[in-house]
Design a protein around this motif. Structure first.
Motif, PDB file in Angstrom:
ATOM      1  N   ALA A 129       0.867  -1.181   0.000  1.00  0.00           N
ATOM      2  CA  ALA A 129       0.000   0.000   0.000  1.00  0.00           C
ATOM      3  C   ALA A 129       0.903   1.230   0.000  1.00  0.00           C
ATOM      4  CB  ALA A 129      -0.905  -0.006   1.225  1.00  0.00           C
ATOM      5  N   GLU A 130       0.703   2.101  -0.998  1.00  0.00           N
ATOM      6  CA  GLU A 130       1.526   3.311  -1.068  1.00  0.00           C
ATOM      7  C   GLU A 130       0.617   4.526  -0.988  1.00  0.00           C
ATOM      8  OE1 GLU A 130       5.067   1.723  -4.013  1.00  0.00           O
ATOM      9  OE2 GLU A 130       3.012   1.953  -4.747  1.00  0.00           O
ATOM     10  N   LEU A 131       1.115   5.540  -0.325  1.00  0.00           N
ATOM     11  CA  LEU A 131       0.306   6.733  -0.131  1.00  0.00           C
ATOM     12  C   LEU A 131       0.386   7.604  -1.385  1.00  0.00           C
ATOM     13  CD1 LEU A 131      -1.472   7.320   2.178  1.00  0.00           C
ATOM     14  CD2 LEU A 131       0.369   8.645   3.239  1.00  0.00           C
ATOM     15  N   ASP A 132      -0.803   7.994  -1.892  1.00  0.00           N
ATOM     16  CA  ASP A 132      -0.880   8.914  -3.036  1.00  0.00           C
ATOM     17  C   ASP A 132      -1.784  10.041  -2.579  1.00  0.00           C
ATOM     18  OD1 ASP A 132      -1.064  10.141  -5.503  1.00  0.00           O
ATOM     19  OD2 ASP A 132      -2.590   8.743  -6.253  1.00  0.00           O
ATOM     20  N   GLY A 133      -1.184  11.150  -2.135  1.00  0.00           N
ATOM     21  CA  GLY A 133      -1.970  12.232  -1.537  1.00  0.00           C
ATOM     22  C   GLY A 133      -2.600  11.720  -0.258  1.00  0.00           C
ATOM     23  N   ASP A 134      -3.935  11.771  -0.152  1.00  0.00           N
ATOM     24  CA  ASP A 134      -4.571  11.254   1.057  1.00  0.00           C
ATOM     25  C   ASP A 134      -5.277   9.929   0.788  1.00  0.00           C
ATOM     26  OD1 ASP A 134      -6.564  12.192  -0.482  1.00  0.00           O
ATOM     27  OD2 ASP A 134      -7.408  13.576   1.001  1.00  0.00           O
ATOM     28  N   GLU A 135      -4.727   9.160  -0.139  1.00  0.00           N
ATOM     29  CA  GLU A 135      -5.286   7.835  -0.422  1.00  0.00           C
ATOM     30  C   GLU A 135      -4.187   6.780  -0.473  1.00  0.00           C
ATOM     31  OE1 GLU A 135      -9.396   7.929  -2.963  1.00  0.00           O
ATOM     32  OE2 GLU A 135      -7.527   7.919  -4.084  1.00  0.00           O
ATOM     33  N   TRP A 136      -4.539   5.588  -0.004  1.00  0.00           N
ATOM     34  CA  TRP A 136      -3.653   4.442  -0.186  1.00  0.00           C
ATOM     35  C   TRP A 136      -3.937   3.819  -1.541  1.00  0.00           C
ATOM     36  CZ3 TRP A 136       0.046   3.857   3.289  1.00  0.00           C
ATOM     37  CH2 TRP A 136      -0.159   4.285   4.603  1.00  0.00           C
ATOM     38  N   VAL A 137      -2.862   3.430  -2.222  1.00  0.00           N
ATOM     39  CA  VAL A 137      -3.023   2.688  -3.475  1.00  0.00           C
ATOM     40  C   VAL A 137      -2.465   1.287  -3.216  1.00  0.00           C
ATOM     41  CG1 VAL A 137      -2.455   2.558  -5.908  1.00  0.00           C
ATOM     42  CG2 VAL A 137      -2.767   4.788  -4.809  1.00  0.00           C
ATOM     43  N   ILE A 138      -3.323   0.282  -3.408  1.00  0.00           N
ATOM     44  CA  ILE A 138      -2.969  -1.062  -2.940  1.00  0.00           C
ATOM     45  C   ILE A 138      -2.841  -2.027  -4.123  1.00  0.00           C
ATOM     46  CG2 ILE A 138      -3.682  -2.958  -1.424  1.00  0.00           C
ATOM     47  CD1 ILE A 138      -5.549  -0.176  -0.476  1.00  0.00           C
ATOM     48  N   ASN A 139      -1.748  -2.778  -4.112  1.00  0.00           N
ATOM     49  CA  ASN A 139      -1.507  -3.787  -5.140  1.00  0.00           C
ATOM     50  C   ASN A 139      -1.038  -5.091  -4.510  1.00  0.00           C
ATOM     51  OD1 ASN A 139      -1.729  -2.618  -8.050  1.00  0.00           O
ATOM     52  ND2 ASN A 139      -0.757  -1.004  -6.804  1.00  0.00           N
ATOM     53  N   GLY A 140      -1.652  -6.193  -4.946  1.00  0.00           N
ATOM     54  CA  GLY A 140      -1.229  -7.485  -4.428  1.00  0.00           C
ATOM     55  C   GLY A 140      -2.353  -8.506  -4.566  1.00  0.00           C
ATOM     56  N   GLN A 141      -2.157  -9.649  -3.924  1.00  0.00           N
ATOM     57  CA  GLN A 141      -3.159 -10.717  -4.025  1.00  0.00           C
ATOM     58  C   GLN A 141      -3.368 -11.371  -2.662  1.00  0.00           C
ATOM     59  OE1 GLN A 141      -2.117 -13.921  -6.667  1.00  0.00           O
ATOM     60  NE2 GLN A 141      -3.861 -15.157  -5.974  1.00  0.00           N
ATOM     61  N   LYS A 142      -4.625 -11.547  -2.315  1.00  0.00           N
ATOM     62  CA  LYS A 142      -4.987 -12.263  -1.081  1.00  0.00           C
ATOM     63  C   LYS A 142      -5.647 -13.589  -1.458  1.00  0.00           C
ATOM     64  CE  LYS A 142      -3.556  -9.125   1.766  1.00  0.00           C
ATOM     65  NZ  LYS A 142      -2.521  -9.407   2.769  1.00  0.00           N
ATOM     66  N   VAL A 143      -5.628 -14.527  -0.521  1.00  0.00           N
ATOM     67  CA  VAL A 143      -6.217 -15.831  -0.827  1.00  0.00           C
ATOM     68  C   VAL A 143      -6.833 -16.442   0.436  1.00  0.00           C
ATOM     69  CG1 VAL A 143      -4.150 -17.245  -0.423  1.00  0.00           C
ATOM     70  CG2 VAL A 143      -5.793 -17.950  -2.185  1.00  0.00           C
ATOM     71  N   TRP A 144      -7.695 -17.442   0.247  1.00  0.00           N
ATOM     72  CA  TRP A 144      -8.481 -18.076   1.323  1.00  0.00           C
ATOM     73  C   TRP A 144      -9.382 -17.043   1.994  1.00  0.00           C
ATOM     74  CZ3 TRP A 144      -6.784 -21.938  -0.922  1.00  0.00           C
ATOM     75  CH2 TRP A 144      -5.452 -22.316  -0.976  1.00  0.00           C
ATOM     76  N   THR A 145      -9.829 -16.062   1.206  1.00  0.00           N
ATOM     77  CA  THR A 145     -10.583 -14.944   1.773  1.00  0.00           C
ATOM     78  C   THR A 145     -12.055 -15.343   1.884  1.00  0.00           C
ATOM     79  OG1 THR A 145      -9.020 -13.598   0.536  1.00  0.00           O
ATOM     80  CG2 THR A 145     -10.824 -12.468   1.637  1.00  0.00           C
ATOM     81  N   THR A 146     -12.429 -15.794   3.058  1.00  0.00           N
ATOM     82  CA  THR A 146     -13.792 -16.269   3.288  1.00  0.00           C
ATOM     83  C   THR A 146     -14.784 -15.122   3.142  1.00  0.00           C
ATOM     84  OG1 THR A 146     -12.982 -17.961   4.781  1.00  0.00           O
ATOM     85  CG2 THR A 146     -15.317 -17.403   4.963  1.00  0.00           C
ATOM     86  N   GLY A 147     -15.828 -15.350   2.377  1.00  0.00           N
ATOM     87  CA  GLY A 147     -16.915 -14.375   2.260  1.00  0.00           C
ATOM     88  C   GLY A 147     -16.586 -13.156   1.427  1.00  0.00           C
ATOM     89  N   ALA A 148     -15.453 -13.154   0.687  1.00  0.00           N
ATOM     90  CA  ALA A 148     -15.089 -11.958  -0.101  1.00  0.00           C
ATOM     91  C   ALA A 148     -16.161 -11.637  -1.144  1.00  0.00           C
ATOM     92  CB  ALA A 148     -13.736 -12.163  -0.779  1.00  0.00           C
ATOM     93  N   GLN A 149     -16.827 -12.686  -1.650  1.00  0.00           N
ATOM     94  CA  GLN A 149     -17.835 -12.446  -2.696  1.00  0.00           C
ATOM     95  C   GLN A 149     -19.069 -11.721  -2.170  1.00  0.00           C
ATOM     96  OE1 GLN A 149     -17.256 -15.312  -1.034  1.00  0.00           O
ATOM     97  NE2 GLN A 149     -18.392 -17.028  -1.924  1.00  0.00           N
ATOM     98  N   HIS A 150     -19.257 -11.738  -0.842  1.00  0.00           N
ATOM     99  CA  HIS A 150     -20.413 -11.040  -0.252  1.00  0.00           C
ATOM    100  C   HIS A 150     -20.002  -9.764   0.484  1.00  0.00           C
ATOM    101  CE1 HIS A 150     -22.463 -14.832  -0.950  1.00  0.00           C
ATOM    102  NE2 HIS A 150     -21.625 -15.468  -0.155  1.00  0.00           N
TER     103      HIS A 150
END
Lengths: 400, 349
Positions: free
Chosen positions: A149-170
């Motif tokens: 996560a990198e700061l761009d002004g007052d926002e984080w810009v996030i790049n990457g991949q998560k896995v085994w994320t229960t309930g992400a579809q909801h």
């Protein structure tokens, strides 16, 4: 040693009985639907949740202004709620990642704005959450995660991949661990950030589990954005914040609501039931021995929860026993599954369906689902081997 | 609701722990083995000053924590592998203390309570030989018939007592097959006592086994933390670390089980007998299993006579079969469940 409950607690038990009786139709519908769906996604659940919070059963640790019942800490009351709700086929606390994991973490580490914005809708079951911890290269070794996560002004810009994320579809939001301090030591460069799931930079791909269900997902974060204000705790302090959540997760997994005892009772019943040839599994000394041992382990697990709770109520710790809870529970669960499979005939080949954690399977398909599901229980929330390490190092004090 | 020992019970456990640690250290235990396991009468008298033997001898009010108090003591006896028939003497006094005809009752209680006399205990039938712990050291033998509730008190020092096969594996409690000489010193039928004695015996042996098993986990942990190989403590290797974690995870939950079973006996909960039966079976099996695994953790030194581990392993083997085998207890518990039949659908869920 005193296993009786004072009049005050007996009154609480009657009161819960009356509450569940008054809402019998709703309770039956929820208990039934929860066999096929996470309770938090059942349409009428928020209605019940609101009633249970208002009555003081759910959300006990959460202040009223954040949508909780705000009751003083009372381990005995919690036990009674757990037993009575468990008997009715309902969880002893609001289900889902939000109320279980995010809410206590935010209460401990969030700022006032974060608590006011996120907690009330979470406790009202209007917001769904997922946990962005594991990554393809960061499983048991969570601290090796590399989503940036990198700061761009007052926002984080996030790049990457998560896995085994229960309930992400909801989920509406993810609480996510990201690396924000390049060059820092591995545990010190991580931050805990809340990410809106409904944005173009977030892609969710469901993973199909060996049970046939899809509870967890892969989540791809490509220039996903989050306001600076969504950082929980200090920059680089995310590991400490996350450990609060993990502690809650494991504690909730080892809980004794009497489920194992009820499942073992169902195993006895099956063992006493003659098959088509008139044979009973109980007449096999090996099965009888396994059932006796499971009955003893389920009872011991239940009494150990009483012990932990009594000592907690007296302000004493039971560190080693508490650390063991998840491992002990998942091993009983797996052995219950194995014991049933050992007694099963060709019904073992039925398509697994209709089992949820905390329930007693009512048919072969549900027992098969338990057989498979119990494997996941030994992995989720820290694998059994990770638990063994914790027991050995933090419990027994063996060298790291 | 308070599922925990009382302050008095905790204090009693600490006192016994300190006393036994000082008296029955490794050196004294090995000296006892070297002496062939003969009971040290002076030490027995000294031990009686702790009030240990009287623990369950006096009938008290229903609900008094008799079984739990005694079990808390038995845990410490097991933890320190204390030689002698501590649990059998407690059980003998429990039976004698509840005889209805005064006779020699108070004389026997005084002699046993002060450690001047030694008692063994067995479940058995009239006239049939029994396996009696420490029979060659004992003055009295109490036999309880579980089928009909008869209680016999025998003099083991008189002529005509036939000592059959010795079972000397566990030198802290060498046992013998004994055919007592008739007539007994006393014979009586005490209604309602046999079930209580059966449950009590099971809980006390379970607590003894728990004490020994948790001590094995401690010994394994300590050894693995100090023994160095490949330039580091062997407990740092996961292969060994996980074995020890599994031992701890097998043993520790049983504490709540024997606490419950003892308490259930004291307050007369309906599942008291069943839980005592299961607790005895599973905890003694775990003790034997953990005892074996502790030998393995210690490696070569664990396989020697000079190490302490075998003393505990052999106590585990004693606990496993006395007064009934785990196998028999499982059969009993399963049969009880089978007789209860199949509940009406819906009642179990």
């Amino acid at each position: 040693m005193d296993m009786t409950f004072s009049a005050e607690y007996e009154a609480l038990r009657s009161e819960i009985h009356a509450f569940l009786g008054d809402n019998a139709e709703l309770v039956a519908e929820l208990s039934d639907q929860s066999r096929t769906s996470g309770l938090q996604y059942v349409p009428r659940f928020p209605e019940f949740a609101a009633l249970a919070v208002a009555a003081g059963y759910y959300g006990r640790n959460m202040p009223r202004r954040y949508g909780g019942a705000e009751r003083p800490y009372d381990a005995i009351a919690a036990l009674i709620i757990r037993e009575e709700f468990g008997q009715a086929g309902l969880p002893d606390a609001l289900p889902g990642m939000g109320p279980r994991l995010l809410a206590p973490t935010l209460l401990a580490h969030g700022n006032d704005w974060q608590k006011e914005v996120f907690l009330p809708p979470t406790m009202a079951m209007k917001l769904h959450w997922c946990q962005g911890y594991s990554e393809p290269e960061a499983g048991s070794d969570l601290a090796s995660l590399c989503t940036r996560a990198e700061l761009d002004g007052d926002e984080w810009v996030i790049n990457g991949q998560k896995v085994w994320t229960t309930g992400a579809q909801h989920a509406d939001y993810m609480f996510c661990l990201c690396r924000t301090e390049p060059g820092a030591l591995r545990h010190e460069g991580i931050s805990y950030i809340i990410i809106d799931m409904k944005q173009p930079g977030v892609e969710v791909r469901p993973l199909r589990q060996l049970t046939g269900d899809s509870e967890f997902n892969e989540v791809f974060l490509t220039d996903a954005r989050a306001p600076l204000a969504h950082l929980v705790g200090q920059r680089g302090a995310g590991w400490k914040v996350a450990m609060t959540t993990l502690g809650h997760e494991r504690a909730s997994m080892g809980a004794g609501d009497g489920t194992y005892g009820r499942q073992v009772e169902a195993l006895w019943t099956r063992a006493c039931t003659p098959d088509a040839d008139g044979l009973r599994a109980i007449d096999d000394a090996g099965v009888a021995r396994d059932l006796c041992q499971l009955e003893a382990r389920a009872a011991a697990n239940q009494f150990t929860q009483y012990r932990i709770l009594s000592q907690a109520a007296a302000g004493q710790g039971t560190r080693t026993v508490s650390i063991m809870s998840k491992l002990v529970g998942s091993e009983i669960f797996q052995d219950i599954a194995r014991c049933h499979a050992q007694m099963a005939a060709t019904d073992l080949l039925e398509t697994p369906a209709g089992f949820r954690l905390g329930s007693v399977p009512g048919n072969p398909a549900a027992w098969n689902a338990l057989y498979l599901r119990s494997l996941g229980y030994a992995i989720a929330g820290g694998t059994s081997n990770i638990q063994r390490r914790l027991v050995a190092e933090r419990g027994l004090g063996l060298p790291r | 609701m308070k599922f925990d020992l009382s302050d008095e019970q905790k204090q009693m456990a600490e006192t016994l722990d300190r006393y036994f640690a000082a008296v029955w250290d490794s050196q004294r235990l090995h000296a006892h083995l070297a002496g062939g396991g003969v009971l040290d009468r002076a030490g027995w008298r000294k031990m009686s000053e702790l009030g240990l033997f009287y623990m369950v001898s006096e009938p008290t009010q229903p609900g008094d924590p008799l079984a739990l108090d005694a079990a808390v003591c038995a845990e410490q006896v097991g933890r320190h592998a204390v030689p002698g028939p501590v649990v059998p003497q407690m059980l003998a006094m429990a039976a004698i203390g509840r005889l209805q005809s005064a006779g020699h009752r108070d004389t026997w209680l005084a002699a046993l309570g002060s450690g001047d006399a030694v008692a063994s205990f067995a479940f058995g039938k009239a006239g049939a030989p029994v396996l009696a712990p420490c029979a060659r050291d004992a003055d009295l033998l109490v036999i309880v018939d579980l089928a009909d509730g008869h209680i016999w008190v025998h003099d083991l020092k008189r002529d005509g007592v036939a000592f059959g096969a010795d079972r000397n594996l566990d030198l802290t409690r060498r046992a013998s097959v004994v055919a007592p000489a008739d007539p007994p010193l006393h014979a009586e039928h005490v209604p309602g006592l046999r079930g209580w004695l059966r449950d009590l015996s099971r809980v006390l042996v379970a607590a003894d086994a728990f004490g020994g098993a948790s001590r094995c986990v401690e010994m394994a942990t300590d050894y693995a933390s100090s023994r160095q190989q490949f330039g580091q403590p062997i407990g740092r290797f996961q292969g060994l670390k996980f074995q020890i974690a599994d031992m701890a995870v097998e043993v520790e939950p049983w504490r709540a089980l024997w606490w419950y079973a003892a308490h259930a006996i004291d307050v007369g909960r309906p599942d008291a007998s069943r839980m005592a039966c299961l607790a005895k079976a599973v905890i003694t099996e775990s003790y034997a299993s953990v005892g074996r695994r502790t030998v393995e953790v210690f490696g070569g030194i664990g396989f020697t006579w000079d190490a302490d581990v075998h003393i505990f392993l052999k106590r585990a083997m004693f606990d496993l079969v006395w007064p009934q085998t785990a196998h028999a207890l499982y059969a009993e518990a399963a049969e009880e469940r089978a007789l209860a039949g199949i509940p009406v659908a819906g009642q179990t869920a």
